[in-house]
Design an enzyme around this catalytic site. Structure first.
Site, mmCIF file in Angstrom:
data_model
loop_
_atom_site.group_PDB
_atom_site.id
_atom_site.type_symbol
_atom_site.label_atom_id
_atom_site.label_comp_id
_atom_site.label_asym_id
_atom_site.label_seq_id
_atom_site.Cartn_x
_atom_site.Cartn_y
_atom_site.Cartn_z
ATOM 1 N N GLU A 60 0.813 -1.215 0.000
ATOM 2 C CA GLU A 60 0.000 0.000 0.000
ATOM 3 C C GLU A 60 0.848 1.268 0.000
ATOM 4 O OE1 GLU A 60 -0.461 -2.595 1.995
ATOM 5 O OE2 GLU A 60 -2.351 -3.378 1.217
ATOM 6 N N HIS A 129 -11.431 -4.985 8.500
ATOM 7 C CA HIS A 129 -12.130 -4.747 7.230
ATOM 8 C C HIS A 129 -13.313 -3.801 7.396
ATOM 9 C CE1 HIS A 129 -9.782 -8.271 6.121
ATOM 10 N NE2 HIS A 129 -10.119 -8.109 4.864
HETATM 11 C C1 LIG Z 1 -1.956 -4.800 4.442
HETATM 12 C C2 LIG Z 1 -3.008 -5.584 3.749
HETATM 13 N N1 LIG Z 1 -3.331 -5.264 2.485
HETATM 14 C C3 LIG Z 1 -4.295 -5.948 1.833
HETATM 15 C C4 LIG Z 1 -4.952 -6.973 2.448
HETATM 16 C C5 LIG Z 1 -6.043 -7.744 1.715
HETATM 17 N N2 LIG Z 1 -5.556 -9.087 1.433
HETATM 18 C C6 LIG Z 1 -5.868 -10.117 2.234
HETATM 19 S S1 LIG Z 1 -5.073 -11.499 1.801
HETATM 20 C C7 LIG Z 1 -4.316 -10.766 0.506
HETATM 21 C C8 LIG Z 1 -3.369 -11.552 -0.341
HETATM 22 C C9 LIG Z 1 -2.315 -12.194 0.477
HETATM 23 O O1 LIG Z 1 -1.480 -12.958 -0.314
HETATM 24 P P1 LIG Z 1 -0.302 -13.804 0.318
HETATM 25 O O2 LIG Z 1 0.548 -12.936 1.178
HETATM 26 O O3 LIG Z 1 0.369 -14.517 -0.778
HETATM 27 O O4 LIG Z 1 -1.041 -14.834 1.297
HETATM 28 P P2 LIG Z 1 -2.120 -15.950 0.894
HETATM 29 O O5 LIG Z 1 -3.453 -15.315 0.961
HETATM 30 O O6 LIG Z 1 -1.785 -16.447 -0.459
HETATM 31 O O7 LIG Z 1 -1.987 -17.002 1.938
HETATM 32 C C10 LIG Z 1 -4.693 -9.433 0.420
HETATM 33 C C11 LIG Z 1 -4.255 -8.487 -0.625
HETATM 34 C C12 LIG Z 1 -4.595 -7.271 3.774
HETATM 35 N N3 LIG Z 1 -5.181 -8.251 4.467
HETATM 36 N N4 LIG Z 1 -3.618 -6.564 4.391
#
Ligand SMILES: Cc1ncc(C[n+]2csc(CCOP(=O)(O)OP(=O)(O)O)c2C)c(N)n1
Ligand SMILES: [Mg+2]
Lengths: 324, 365
Positions: A60, A129
């Site tokens: 972000e 959220h």
């Molecule tokens: C700081 C932040 N930005 C955006 C989100 C929304 N979000 C939740 S999970 C996710 C993707 C996460 O991907 P990864 O780190 O690969 O973990 P995975 O879900 O694949 O286990 C996003 C963008 C969040 N939870 N926290």
């Protein structure tokens, strides 16, 4: 005119502005192929290509920081924070740079970007959220803070925000993304920033609200008889706000109630109440009352309904002000 | 100029053949323990997914496909070590002995599900991506200051490696030489963003080099390999050798969460190709190859985990929602006077609601 819910109206605004102005681009997490987790940017990548609708890495601070650079250098970025609770990861960029670059450079540079963020609670989401951070962002002097309460305003306010010369954070109350439809003109139009809207007129009491709480206030008013004489004001631009419309109304009604979802203390309601007593104390028949979220972290969803203002609390608030 | 190579570790190939030179020090009972919890995790996922669809729990995050990565790495920890999860680490929680009922309760949006005892060394779920990584640095730092030999292991996704918190935390741990294991669950996707769009690096493991620590890739669907590399990293950390970054190559077989529809952005063929490398079947192949598998055993494990999950769900579903005043509990150690009035407002409202509900019940025929 077409009947649309807010998601469609926002999508329509982005679509039309991008058609009209090639410097506008959309960037953020999952905004392209996936069309955003709420589908606000759906179809934009197909329409405008991967260079203008960009799925960024998950960062972000870099999304906003890069958007600032893009904006300084002539682009018009619309950056998405996937949820307003994750805008905190970008807070330093917003506060230190987006909001200050104009003054720091004596007007040489500016950052006319829009940061869109689904905001507020009511959908039983996971932790972080459901934040309502409008007061934080009001303390980023140099930034504008906007929150629509329905599809018509959403489209007009978003277009106005994109065209505005200053950085804008555009908080979208996700609870009402698809909750109801309104007639929305097909052509582009703006709803001016910095202008509140008198939603319904009355002589007895002024209610000031915004975002998804506005609909809730209307619901509460439906439970009162038609002669109740309540004037409802939708603030729309949280900052810089339209104090004149509020003061004019309170001078007429002599009573004011403020309803917002964010925590009470140092929330926008506190500022509005302070201005009311500064500017029209002698017109007041009762103390200004606030119906707000509690001064606690937004809870996990098992307790969400107890946190959020509801119709009963609004009716109690109305009664308190009217019967003082 | 420094040159580097990234080592890739696999013990079991997809057919379950063992590379004996790489075989970790685990006997069959231990491997079966890991297998059992992997099956439990899979069953828990399956059932909670259904409960979400029935509206009985909130948004749910499946770990399906990542069980070896989570369970075998957590198995390498001692109880006194710290486990710092993000939100997809059901397998790690269950391996660490999390109370099954509370585990489900927490997916009901009820924070009481996270109440731990005085020995608790598992942090609660952290939703903001990468934000938990620096906490592991601090936990490990405190262990070092206290002269203890305990380590902290932190889980995060491939997407998390794009956040500043990831880089800042690795840098800290490198500079301070702390006993942390950075365990990246590279499941190839961050919602709709593929690993290839997340970083231009050939591997995630190589990011370790820049922070002065070893980085290693492991086949994350191979429980034995995951155990082996995690064990080695933990051993090094305990002995004062500092942090390690492990990139566990696995795959998110399910949607991102129950709010997601992965068919919008990835192909069924890709999912199928990973389904074939899925970690539970892999271990079963291993037992078969070794001749220590019977179908009866497989069926028995199935019954055991189904029973365990059934019982836990029944109990968790019977727990009434938290009382509203919980909103005010644990915000501060002691509720400040200025909040007492707000709490009273809430309690008054709740009393009225309850009275109204009672009245309705009595009025009913
Ligand atoms: C700081 C932040 N930005 C955006 C989100 C929304 N979000 C939740 S999970 C996710 C993707 C996460 O991907 P990864 O780190 O690969 O973990 P995975 O879900 O694949 O286990 C996003 C963008 C969040 N939870 N926290
Ligand atoms: Mg991932």
């Amino acid at each position: 005119m077409t009947k649309m819910h807010m998601v469609k109206a926002l999508n329509n605004a982005l679509q039309q502005e991008m058609e009209a102005d090639a410097s506008i681009m959309v960037l953020g997490e999952d905004v392209g192929v996936n069309g955003g987790v709420f589908r606000v940017t759906e179809g934009l990548q197909e329409a405008f290509g991967k260079d203008r609708v960009v799925d960024t890495p998950l960062a972000e601070s870099a999304i906003v920081g890069a958007a600032i650079g893009l904006a300084i250098n002539g682009m018009r970025p619309v950056a998405e924070m996937q949820f307003s609770g994750f805008s905190y990861q970008a807070f330093a960029q917003i506060k230190q740079h987006a909001a200050r670059i104009r003054q720091r450079s004596e007007g040489t540079f500016s950052a006319p970007l829009v940061i869109r963020a689904p905001s507020s609670g009511g959908i039983r989401a996971l932790e972080h959220h459901s934040e309502s951070p409008e007061a934080f962002f009001t303390h980023c002097q140099g930034l504008k803070v906007v929150m629509p309460s329905g599809p018509y305003d959403a489209k007009g306010l978003l277009i106005a925000s994109i065209r505005d010369p200053d950085p804008v954070i555009f908080l979208e109350p996700k609870k009402i993304y698809r909750a109801f439809k309104e007639e929305v003109p097909e052509e582009p139009y703006t709803v001016p920033l910095g202008k509140a809207k008198v939603v319904s007129q009355g002589e007895q009491l002024t209610i000031i609200s915004w975002g998804s709480m506005l609909k809730l206030c209307q619901k509460a008013l439906l439970q009162l008889d038609q002669e109740s004489g309540i004037e409802l004001i939708d603030l729309r631009t949280i900052w810089p706000f339209d104090i004149d419309t509020i003061i004019t109304s309170v001078k007429k009604t002599g009573r004011a109630l403020i309803v917002h979802e964010a925590p009470r203390t140092a929330g926008m309601g506190a500022e509005i109440a302070a201005r009311i007593q500064e500017q029209c104390l002698l017109h007041l028949e009762a103390p200004v009352i606030r119906v707000t979220g509690f001064d606690v972290p937004f809870p996990q969803f098992a307790l969400e309904e107890h946190y959020l203002p509801n119709v009963t609390r609004i009716l109690d608030g109305i009664q308190k002000v009217l019967e003082f | 100029m420094q040159r580097f190579e990234v080592e890739y570790v696999q013990v079991l190939d997809t057919e379950g053949h063992v590379d004996t030179a790489q075989m970790p020090d685990l006997n069959d009972d231990q491997i079966k323990q890991i297998y059992h919890v992997m099956r439990l995790t899979r069953e828990m996922d399956r059932r909670l997914f259904k409960l979400q669809r029935q509206g009985k729990i909130g948004t749910f995050v499946e770990a399906r496909g990542e069980e070896a990565s989570e369970v075998a790495s957590a198995y390498a920890l001692r109880p006194a070590d710290w486990m710092v999860p993000s939100f997809r680490e059901s397998g790690a929680y269950l391996m660490r002995g999390a109370d099954r009922v509370k585990f489900i309760q927490s997916w009901k949006g009820d924070t009481r599900g996270f109440i731990g005892d005085e020995h608790c060394r598992d942090l609660p779920v952290s939703i903001p991506i990468a934000s938990q990584i620096p906490h592991a640095v601090g936990l490990a730092w405190a262990e070092k200051i206290k002269g203890k030999k305990n380590v902290a292991l932190v889980y995060f996704g491939d997407g998390a490696t794009s956040e500043g918190d990831f880089h800042e935390a690795l840098n800290f741990a490198g500079v301070l030489k702390l006993p942390v294991i950075f365990f990246c669950q590279n499941n190839q996707w961050a919602i709709s963003t593929p690993r290839s769009k997340q970083t231009a690096s050939a591997t995630i493991a190589q990011k370790a080099i820049a922070y002065g620590m070893p980085g290693i890739q492991v086949d994350g669907n191979d429980a034995l390999a995951v155990y082996k590399v995690t064990r080695e990293a933990i051993g090094r950390a305990r002995d004062g050798g500092g942090p390690t970054l492990i990139e566990s190559l696995t795959y998110r077989l399910g949607d991102h969460t129950t709010s997601d529809d992965a068919s919008r952005y990835r192909s069924e063929e890709e999912v199928q190709s990973w389904q074939a490398k899925e970690p539970i079947a892999r271990l079963e192949h291993y037992f078969r190859e070794k001749g220590t598998w019977t179908d009866d055993y497989g069926t028995w494990v199935g019954h055991e985990v189904a029973k365990e999950v059934d019982e836990a769900i029944e109990k968790a579903m019977a727990i009434p929602p938290p009382p509203p005043e919980n909103l005010f509990n644990n915000v501060y150690a002691k509720i400040p006077p200025v909040l007492v009035e707000e709490k009273a407002e809430l309690e008054k409202e709740w009393k009225a609601i309850k009275a109204e509900r009672e009245a309705k019940k009595e009025g009913a025929p």
